[in-house]
Design a protein around this motif. Sequence first.
Motif, PDB file in Angstrom:
ATOM      1  N   ALA A  47       0.590  -1.059  -0.069  1.00 15.72           N
ATOM      2  CA  ALA A  47       0.274   0.245  -0.056  1.00 15.72           C
ATOM      3  C   ALA A  47       1.006   1.799  -0.086  1.00 15.72           C
ATOM      4  CB  ALA A  47      -1.049  -0.287   1.693  1.00 15.72           C
ATOM      5  N   SER A  48       2.202   1.406   0.849  1.00 13.24           N
ATOM      6  CA  SER A  48       2.785   2.400   0.717  1.00 13.24           C
ATOM      7  C   SER A  48       3.133   2.749  -1.044  1.00 13.24           C
ATOM      8  CB  SER A  48       3.902   2.368   1.713  1.00 13.24           C
ATOM      9  OG  SER A  48       4.459   0.821   1.823  1.00 13.24           O
ATOM     10  N   TYR A  49       3.532   2.090  -1.706  1.00 15.95           N
ATOM     11  CA  TYR A  49       3.918   1.867  -2.986  1.00 15.95           C
ATOM     12  C   TYR A  49       3.011   2.482  -3.668  1.00 15.95           C
ATOM     13  CZ  TYR A  49       7.750  -0.691  -1.789  1.00 15.95           C
ATOM     14  OH  TYR A  49       9.019  -1.762  -1.430  1.00 15.95           O
ATOM     15  N   LEU A  50       1.829   2.925  -3.141  1.00 19.23           N
ATOM     16  CA  LEU A  50       0.949   3.939  -3.796  1.00 19.23           C
ATOM     17  C   LEU A  50       0.886   5.115  -3.572  1.00 19.23           C
ATOM     18  CD1 LEU A  50      -2.536   1.994  -3.492  1.00 19.23           C
ATOM     19  CD2 LEU A  50      -1.449   2.097  -5.891  1.00 19.23           C
ATOM     20  N   SER A  51       0.768   6.306  -4.546  1.00 22.92           N
ATOM     21  CA  SER A  51       0.591   7.377  -4.241  1.00 22.92           C
ATOM     22  C   SER A  51      -0.222   8.037  -2.605  1.00 22.92           C
ATOM     23  CB  SER A  51       0.276   8.706  -5.209  1.00 22.92           C
ATOM     24  OG  SER A  51      -1.303   8.083  -5.881  1.00 22.92           O
ATOM     25  N   GLN A  52       0.266   8.752  -1.681  1.00 22.91           N
ATOM     26  CA  GLN A  52      -1.681   9.389  -0.871  1.00 22.91           C
ATOM     27  C   GLN A  52      -3.028   9.518  -1.794  1.00 22.91           C
ATOM     28  OE1 GLN A  52      -2.266   9.306   2.142  1.00 22.91           O
ATOM     29  NE2 GLN A  52      -1.794  11.710   2.889  1.00 22.91           N
ATOM     30  N   SER A  53      -2.758  10.220  -2.847  1.00 23.07           N
ATOM     31  CA  SER A  53      -4.125  10.311  -3.898  1.00 23.07           C
ATOM     32  C   SER A  53      -4.898   8.797  -3.999  1.00 23.07           C
ATOM     33  CB  SER A  53      -4.146  10.962  -4.824  1.00 23.07           C
ATOM     34  OG  SER A  53      -3.218  10.744  -5.339  1.00 23.07           O
ATOM     35  N   THR A  54      -4.300   8.495  -4.374  1.00 29.95           N
ATOM     36  CA  THR A  54      -4.438   6.418  -5.057  1.00 29.95           C
ATOM     37  C   THR A  54      -5.202   6.096  -3.664  1.00 29.95           C
ATOM     38  OG1 THR A  54      -2.843   6.730  -6.829  1.00 29.95           O
ATOM     39  CG2 THR A  54      -4.212   4.515  -5.967  1.00 29.95           C
ATOM     40  N   ARG A  55      -4.426   5.871  -2.889  1.00 31.20           N
ATOM     41  CA  ARG A  55      -5.103   5.326  -1.878  1.00 31.20           C
ATOM     42  C   ARG A  55      -5.380   5.825  -1.038  1.00 31.20           C
ATOM     43  NH1 ARG A  55      -0.242   5.311   0.694  1.00 31.20           N
ATOM     44  NH2 ARG A  55      -0.129   6.659   2.104  1.00 31.20           N
ATOM     45  N   ALA A  56      -6.280   7.562  -0.644  1.00 28.63           N
ATOM     46  CA  ALA A  56      -7.113   7.903  -0.669  1.00 28.63           C
ATOM     47  C   ALA A  56      -8.624   8.148  -0.937  1.00 28.63           C
ATOM     48  CB  ALA A  56      -6.876   9.659  -0.590  1.00 28.63           C
ATOM     49  N   GLU A  57      -8.466   7.908  -2.508  1.00 30.76           N
ATOM     50  CA  GLU A  57      -9.394   7.090  -3.679  1.00 30.76           C
ATOM     51  C   GLU A  57     -10.216   6.102  -3.274  1.00 30.76           C
ATOM     52  OE1 GLU A  57      -8.410   7.243  -8.067  1.00 30.76           O
ATOM     53  OE2 GLU A  57     -10.054   8.045  -8.368  1.00 30.76           O
ATOM     54  N   PHE A  58      -9.010   4.932  -2.814  1.00 27.62           N
ATOM     55  CA  PHE A  58      -9.756   3.609  -2.880  1.00 27.62           C
ATOM     56  C   PHE A  58     -10.766   3.568  -1.519  1.00 27.62           C
ATOM     57  CE2 PHE A  58      -9.534  -1.058  -1.776  1.00 27.62           C
ATOM     58  CZ  PHE A  58      -9.731  -1.106  -0.498  1.00 27.62           C
ATOM     59  N   TYR A  59     -10.059   4.290  -0.476  1.00 25.89           N
ATOM     60  CA  TYR A  59     -11.820   4.255   0.702  1.00 25.89           C
ATOM     61  C   TYR A  59     -12.321   5.140   0.808  1.00 25.89           C
ATOM     62  CZ  TYR A  59      -7.482   1.644   2.784  1.00 25.89           C
ATOM     63  OH  TYR A  59      -6.822   0.602   3.375  1.00 25.89           O
ATOM     64  N   ARG A  60     -12.096   6.128  -0.042  1.00 30.01           N
ATOM     65  CA  ARG A  60     -13.500   7.135  -0.792  1.00 30.01           C
ATOM     66  C   ARG A  60     -14.247   6.250  -2.032  1.00 30.01           C
ATOM     67  NH1 ARG A  60      -9.965  11.408  -2.705  1.00 30.01           N
ATOM     68  NH2 ARG A  60     -10.606  10.749  -4.701  1.00 30.01           N
ATOM     69  N   THR A  61     -14.137   5.741  -2.650  1.00 29.42           N
ATOM     70  CA  THR A  61     -14.442   4.694  -3.405  1.00 29.42           C
ATOM     71  C   THR A  61     -15.976   3.872  -2.868  1.00 29.42           C
ATOM     72  OG1 THR A  61     -12.774   4.937  -5.240  1.00 29.42           O
ATOM     73  CG2 THR A  61     -14.578   3.931  -5.423  1.00 29.42           C
ATOM     74  N   THR A  62     -16.855   3.746  -4.049  1.00 31.54           N
ATOM     75  CA  THR A  62     -17.620   2.946  -3.874  1.00 31.54           C
ATOM     76  C   THR A  62     -17.159   1.918  -4.605  1.00 31.54           C
ATOM     77  OG1 THR A  62     -19.532   4.150  -2.177  1.00 31.54           O
ATOM     78  CG2 THR A  62     -20.408   2.046  -3.073  1.00 31.54           C
ATOM     79  N   PHE A  63     -17.168   0.585  -4.465  1.00 26.03           N
ATOM     80  CA  PHE A  63     -16.982  -0.121  -5.371  1.00 26.03           C
ATOM     81  C   PHE A  63     -17.871  -1.498  -5.491  1.00 26.03           C
ATOM     82  CE2 PHE A  63     -12.453   0.218  -6.606  1.00 26.03           C
ATOM     83  CZ  PHE A  63     -11.847   1.270  -5.726  1.00 26.03           C
ATOM     84  N   GLU A  64     -18.977  -1.682  -6.796  1.00 21.71           N
ATOM     85  CA  GLU A  64     -19.294  -2.419  -7.398  1.00 21.71           C
ATOM     86  C   GLU A  64     -18.948  -3.503  -7.160  1.00 21.71           C
ATOM     87  OE1 GLU A  64     -22.476  -1.376 -10.438  1.00 21.71           O
ATOM     88  OE2 GLU A  64     -21.981  -2.653 -11.306  1.00 21.71           O
ATOM     89  N   VAL A  65     -19.467  -4.856  -7.095  1.00 24.46           N
ATOM     90  CA  VAL A  65     -19.340  -6.324  -7.500  1.00 24.46           C
ATOM     91  C   VAL A  65     -19.690  -7.437  -8.618  1.00 24.46           C
ATOM     92  CG1 VAL A  65     -19.577  -8.873  -6.373  1.00 24.46           C
ATOM     93  CG2 VAL A  65     -19.329  -6.907  -4.616  1.00 24.46           C
ATOM     94  N   THR A  66     -18.524  -7.238  -9.712  1.00 23.43           N
ATOM     95  CA  THR A  66     -19.132  -7.654 -10.784  1.00 23.43           C
ATOM     96  C   THR A  66     -20.129  -8.982 -10.664  1.00 23.43           C
ATOM     97  OG1 THR A  66     -16.825  -8.679 -11.060  1.00 23.43           O
ATOM     98  CG2 THR A  66     -16.915  -6.798 -11.228  1.00 23.43           C
TER      99      THR A  66
END
Lengths: 265, 310
Positions: B185-204
């Motif tokens: 996780a620490s290799y991802l940019s701060q903004s990408t990590r934030a995006e992950f925790y902000r996102t509502t993901f849909e189950v495919t």
Amino acid sequence: MSKSFSLQLNGDSAVDIRFDEDPSEPLSKIIIGLQRSFESAIADNQWPEIRELIPAYQCLTLCYDPLLLTSADGVSTAKLRPSLSFMEKLRGFVQQKLSTKNLTDLAIQIRTPELVQIPVCYENEYATDLDDVCAHTGLSREKVIALHSAPKYLVYMLGFSPGFLYLGGLHQKIHCPRKQHPTLRVAAGSVGIGGAQTGIYPQATPGGWQIIGRTPLTLFNPLREYPFVAHPLDRIQFVPITASEFTALKRENTNHLLAVTTRKK
Amino acid sequence: MLRVVKAGLQTSIQDAGRPGWMRYGIARGGVADPVAMMLANKLLGNPPAHPCLEIALTGPDIEFECDLSIAVCGARFAMKLNGQEVENDSVIQVKKGDQLGFGPLQSGARAYLALAADMQITSVFGSQSTHLQTGFGGLHGRALKAGDEIQLCNNHQSRGSRLPDKYRLRYTGRPQLRVIAGAEASYLSQSTRAEFYRTTFEVTPQSNRMGIRLKGAVLDTSTLPQMTSSGLRPGTIQVPPGGQPIIAFVEGQTIGGYPRLAHVIEADQHILGQLKARDRANFELIELEDAHRIQREKLNRLQSLQQTQP
């Protein structure tokens, strides 16, 4: 010689014991030696919280039950900082094992590595992507087969699916990229090349590797005493066979539900 | 004996699985929702991991050829016994010749049919679970088909009982899953990590017992290093080059090579078993100690149910 390692969380019920160096046989002997050390201590009831161990190229994953954590003094630390005490105990144990002189010997003392010969038919119907590999590498079929069947590949670990062997030692000249679009169904026993890796698909699954042959052996049989064909640190050699030898061996396997492997020291 | 009249989409024999074999490439497998299995077994006075039927998305029609008690927990289907409505979360008394139909799915994804009986199924590596991916265990290593018969023994009636209301499982299809940070996780940019925790993901719809594939914000994976393959635990959220996360699940591959962004905590993994296509999930980052505390709390809650039940 004291090897450096790090502990890395792998979820809330597992820890990776990681070594920061390239995969190699000496490193694998250490990893498997460490695995054996844990198994021995577990048999002695020293680690009630450990559920299982998973060796890989550069780390040993230790899976534990978060509700059974113990600390170095053996007291259940459920009320204190349990994971911290557990990590300290883990670090201490690993450090101690790594500084013992015979850790690398331990792996092979418990079980002497074997050479396992796996018959492979590299002929037409079983080698659906061999021509593509030839085109990519600029080598003839005979040369690809010779380069593929010469080495005694090291088994680093088993994993991915039941009986799948992670092998090391593919000749650089026959490295070949995976397919852009994986085949929907690769036949069980298919032998392939994917990038710098080679291996065998134990079951029919979708697959992206270039298929250059097939073995009649059953790589995974739950009814066998040892259900797989090799252990970590064993060596694998592919032995070219003809299509009629393939058919004969396949028939024999179906009758006896046994893998036909020739083991030589 | 029970007979499968209609099979449903994926009905299979499962128990708590076969832990301890990951180093051979054999995933633990077993029930996708262990909490629902435990509650159904508890109602019948069975051991918590007594083998049962896992029923996914479209349910079966089953005919019983003996008297026994059964219980269903987990996903809700419009269940009928001989045409009469019956419910989850309580003991159902079944007589020889009775037929149980599962009807349309109403909530959740997987229901667990527990039996006050033993199924006469050979154990493989210590478990009766069906390893659907590889094809061993359970009944012939596969999901049940119309015409299948499962021999039962020690069938008995257990006393009528129902789960107290606060233990009755309900599914919103919009869970918030608690996770701890992954190694890469620490290799991802701060903004990408934030995006992950902000996102509502849909189950495919490509999700299954091997893995839950999510659709949502495409995460920027360009900063991630090449990862060397290592042990892959269920609940691990991997990010392949396409940037869409995959959650490793009960029959997932045991060694993985994709970077690990986070891991669903063990205490919340049962929720994964109730996800179906078009459900949406959010992730919440917590610390390891909290994850362990939550697990202890959930176990205490389940155990206190056992104390109040007769």
